[in-house]
Design a protein around this motif. Structure first.
Motif, PDB file in Angstrom:
ATOM      1  N   GLU A   1       0.859  -1.190   0.000  1.00  0.00           N
ATOM      2  CA  GLU A   1       0.000   0.000   0.000  1.00  0.00           C
ATOM      3  C   GLU A   1       0.888   1.229   0.000  1.00  0.00           C
ATOM      4  O   GLU A   1       1.321   1.697   1.047  1.00  0.00           O
ATOM      5  N   TYR A   2       1.167   1.755  -1.195  1.00  0.00           N
ATOM      6  CA  TYR A   2       2.000   2.946  -1.296  1.00  0.00           C
ATOM      7  C   TYR A   2       1.104   4.109  -1.718  1.00  0.00           C
ATOM      8  O   TYR A   2       0.652   4.185  -2.861  1.00  0.00           O
ATOM      9  N   PRO A   3       0.810   5.039  -0.787  1.00  0.00           N
ATOM     10  CA  PRO A   3      -0.152   6.099  -1.077  1.00  0.00           C
ATOM     11  C   PRO A   3       0.431   7.196  -1.965  1.00  0.00           C
ATOM     12  O   PRO A   3       1.616   7.542  -1.847  1.00  0.00           O
TER      13      PRO A   3
ATOM     14  N   TYR B   1      -0.279  -1.449 -13.887  1.00  0.00           N
ATOM     15  CA  TYR B   1      -0.564  -2.734 -13.246  1.00  0.00           C
ATOM     16  C   TYR B   1      -0.522  -2.687 -11.729  1.00  0.00           C
ATOM     17  O   TYR B   1      -1.132  -3.521 -11.058  1.00  0.00           O
ATOM     18  N   ARG B   2       0.187  -1.737 -11.160  1.00  0.00           N
ATOM     19  CA  ARG B   2       0.290  -1.686  -9.703  1.00  0.00           C
ATOM     20  C   ARG B   2      -0.774  -0.779  -9.083  1.00  0.00           C
ATOM     21  O   ARG B   2      -0.822  -0.644  -7.859  1.00  0.00           O
TER      22      ARG B   2
ATOM     23  N   ALA C   1      -3.481   4.606  -4.226  1.00  0.00           N
ATOM     24  CA  ALA C   1      -2.369   3.780  -3.735  1.00  0.00           C
ATOM     25  C   ALA C   1      -1.970   2.772  -4.791  1.00  0.00           C
ATOM     26  O   ALA C   1      -2.768   2.395  -5.669  1.00  0.00           O
ATOM     27  N   PHE C   2      -0.723   2.332  -4.686  1.00  0.00           N
ATOM     28  CA  PHE C   2      -0.173   1.284  -5.542  1.00  0.00           C
ATOM     29  C   PHE C   2       0.141   0.055  -4.696  1.00  0.00           C
ATOM     30  O   PHE C   2       0.490   0.165  -3.523  1.00  0.00           O
ATOM     31  N   ASP C   3       0.026  -1.112  -5.326  1.00  0.00           N
ATOM     32  CA  ASP C   3       0.390  -2.381  -4.694  1.00  0.00           C
ATOM     33  C   ASP C   3       1.535  -2.978  -5.491  1.00  0.00           C
ATOM     34  O   ASP C   3       1.348  -3.505  -6.590  1.00  0.00           O
ATOM     35  N   ASN C   4       2.743  -2.878  -4.949  1.00  0.00           N
ATOM     36  CA  ASN C   4       3.944  -3.392  -5.616  1.00  0.00           C
ATOM     37  C   ASN C   4       4.412  -4.691  -4.973  1.00  0.00           C
ATOM     38  O   ASN C   4       5.596  -5.023  -5.019  1.00  0.00           O
TER      39      ASN C   4
ATOM     40  N   SER D   1      10.010  -7.029  -7.168  1.00  0.00           N
ATOM     41  CA  SER D   1      11.344  -6.741  -6.646  1.00  0.00           C
ATOM     42  C   SER D   1      11.893  -5.412  -7.144  1.00  0.00           C
ATOM     43  O   SER D   1      12.968  -4.985  -6.718  1.00  0.00           O
ATOM     44  N   GLN D   2      11.152  -4.742  -8.033  1.00  0.00           N
ATOM     45  CA  GLN D   2      11.649  -3.526  -8.653  1.00  0.00           C
ATOM     46  C   GLN D   2      11.085  -2.256  -8.004  1.00  0.00           C
ATOM     47  O   GLN D   2       9.914  -2.211  -7.633  1.00  0.00           O
ATOM     48  N   GLU D   3      11.922  -1.245  -7.886  1.00  0.00           N
ATOM     49  CA  GLU D   3      11.460   0.094  -7.539  1.00  0.00           C
ATOM     50  C   GLU D   3      10.799   0.689  -8.779  1.00  0.00           C
ATOM     51  O   GLU D   3      11.267   0.497  -9.895  1.00  0.00           O
ATOM     52  N   VAL D   4       9.699   1.418  -8.591  1.00  0.00           N
ATOM     53  CA  VAL D   4       8.896   1.857  -9.732  1.00  0.00           C
ATOM     54  C   VAL D   4       8.689   3.366  -9.675  1.00  0.00           C
ATOM     55  O   VAL D   4       8.352   3.918  -8.622  1.00  0.00           O
TER      56      VAL D   4
END
Length: 578
Positions: A464-466, A488-489, A540-543, A554-557
């Motif tokens: 959960e990246y706001p 996609y995230r 929010a994104f789900d990575n 595994s990647q920073e986006v």
């Protein structure tokens, strides 16, 4: 007493891995705060605890208070608590009030269709399921079992300090990976009355009169030849064969792909939505065998193809895009192509539609306009341009409000941005754009503006990246539609208006954003935005690896053009207030 307990535990014990072979289906609902919850998305948790209760059920005060207490106690551990409410007379606002009175952020999930409660086989209020979400196994089914008056419970409480209930003991054991005594406590609630389920089961549901009309209205638009869906609803046999998948997509709210918070669906036109009653009819038909009267005509098989290959009928003007050859493999950059419109007079667009040739490879099209001045500016990279509209999966055509339009001046041309993705084989795409015009100038000319944020860095693995974004509306305007865009995230996004006087209004919530369906949400009634109004987007994104669409957790986006990068924006159509 301790020896007795150990003897009992040796005879009747179970662990999270072997408690029972019974399983529950995957399901999804929205809680009282508008947040989306899906069982399978908690696959990293040891357990999900689901407590079923109407706010007025007999087990409410003590058992519900225990659930709230355990939710707080086990925060930070791999267990989730949910309260499932199948009360047909309840509202999400009422559950929000209840949560505030109980001072809890425990998710209260309103099961307005009652289909989830039925699928989980709940029979009494106050009943609890403890589920292994990775497999759908039932670890425990029974009551909360408050420690009051039962000799064994009192003994357990004495030897396990702080224990307040049998459920507490079960969850404590599951979290620690320890066996526990399998002695289900009875629920103290009244028999659960699923009145809406009982009503539909009392009806005589038929494929011809009840089921097929729903499928035609809600599903066939995509599930047809050359449609975007992976299979065609061309007859009963096909639907019957896919009936298990239909059940799964309804329980998880994966179809229809409206994404919108279903409490707000009535506020928007053209949304993909299905009502609770329609879902109950389909589910009842499926559970009774998905059969039909073989002697009666099949409504799906008798559907006639449309008079036009265009979704909105024959356009007033067709713009043929140049053929694009797409290789089998590789990463493709955006392509900008100028196209003359050929107008001899100003026109106002009332609608537009895309006839997409290769849906599997065409990721999106963005159509820009360029007037004579813009055509002379910054010719590289598409040049100076104004956003007109676009295509993405789920957004094949756009109809504007009858009294609104988009102005195309006679000196304008299109600048088209194409983005293709390779699919493992070579192909050639020949797509087209159809334009529909007003006969006379409309009352309101629409423009496009955006709210966006490109300054984010999403860490690897985060669930959960706001991200937030804001834009100011400088003039009195009316808001007509939203077109949110993430990749996609993308997980969820909502919009609100903050007015100059400090008051606020929620505008749109998409609790379960899906990149595969890039929708346009058109308000049935435009919202007035006085000058100085701020539009706020919060999402929010789900990575994480628990996002089934994530290309690489595994990647920073960061912000980027490709689908494995990310974007956070929404186009809005507004019109200046007159």
């Amino acid at each position: 007493m301790i020896k007795i307990l150990l003897m009992i535990a040796g005879l009747i014990w179970c662990s999270g891995a072997s408690a029972t072979t019974n399983q529950v289906p995957d399901f999804a609902l929205i809680d009282h705060q508008g947040r989306f919850h899906q069982l399978s998305r908690y696959a990293d948790q040891r357990a999900v605890v689901v407590f079923v209760c109407s706010p007025d059920c007999g087990a409410r005060e003590a058992a519900l208070s225990e659930i709230v207490s355990l939710h707080k106690r086990f925060q930070g551990t791999p267990v989730r608590f949910m309260v499932l409410v199948p009360d047909s007379g309840q509202t999400r606002a009422g559950l929000s009030d209840l949560a505030r009175r109980m001072d809890t952020d425990t998710p209260f999930l309103l099961d307005s269709s009652q289909l989830v409660s039925d699928a989980l086989d709940f029979t009494r209020g106050g009943e609890v399921l403890v589920i292994n979400p990775a497999r759908g196994d039932i670890i425990y089914r029974g009551g909360v079992g408050l420690y009051q008056g039962n000799a064994m419970q009192q003994a357990l409480a004495a030897n396990l300090p702080g224990m307040s209930s049998h459920l507490h003991y079960v969850v404590h054991s599951v979290v620690r990976g320890e066996p526990f005594i399998d002695s289900p406590s009875p629920s103290e609630g009244e028999p659960l009355v699923l009145d809406q389920i009982e009503e539909v089961r009392a009806q005589s549901i038929t494929y011809e009169h009840d089921v097929a009309p729903i499928l035609i209205d809600r599903c066939v638009g995509c599930h047809q030849a050359q449609g975007v869906a992976p299979w065609v609803m061309d007859g009963h046999r096909m639907v019957q064969g896919w009936s298990g998948m239909i059940r799964e997509t309804l329980l998880t709210r994966r179809m229809p792909p409206g994404q919108i918070d279903y409490d707000d669906a009535g506020r928007f036109a053209d949304v993909h939505h299905i009502s609770d009653e329609e879902m109950r009819i389909l589910m009842r038909w499926i559970e009774t065998g998905a059969s039909r009267n073989e002697s009666a005509p099949d409504p799906l098989a008798e559907l006639e193809p449309g008079a036009s290959e265009w979704e909105l009928g024959e356009p007033d003007l067709v713009i043929d895009f140049p053929a694009h050859k797409v290789p089998a493999n590789g990463v493709l950059d955006y392509v900008f192509v100028p196209l003359e419109i050929g107008l001899t007079e100003d026109k106002w667009v009332s609608a537009y539609a895309f006839d997409v040739d290769e849906k599997s490879a065409l990721h999106h099209v963005i159509v820009y306009t360029q007037d004579a001045r813009q055509q002379r500016q910054n010719a590289s990279g598409g040049g100076s341009r104004t956003n007109f509209g676009g295509y993405a999966p789920g957004r094949g055509h756009i109809e504007l409000d009858p009294d609104t339009g988009i102005l195309l001046k006679r000196d304008m041309r299109f600048m088209i941005q194409f983005h293709y993705t390779t699919i493992g084989r070579e192909l050639t795409d020949n797509s087209r754009l159809g334009l529909y015009f007003h006969d006379a100038p409309p009352a309101q000319v629409l423009e496009r503006t955006a709210v966006m944020n490109g300054e984010f860095v999403i860490p690897p693995g985060v669930r959960e990246y706001p991200v937030t974004a804001k834009t100011l509306i400088p003039d009195d305007s009316y808001l007509y539609s939203f077109a949110p865009h993430m990749h996609y995230r993308g997980k969820h996004i909502r919009f609100r208006a903050v007015f100059p006087d400090g008051s606020e209004e929620g505008l749109l919530s998409i609790p379960n954003f899906q990149h595969n369906w890039q929708m346009v949400y058109r308000l049935r009634e435009p919202v007035f935005l006085p000058a100085g109004t701020e539009i706020v987007a919060e999402g929010a994104f789900d990575n994480s690896r628990f996002n089934p669409l994530n290309p690489d957790p595994s990647q920073e986006v960061e912000w980027g053009d490709q689908v494995w990068d990310e974007m956070f924006l929404a186009w809005m159509r507004i019109g200046e207030a007159r």
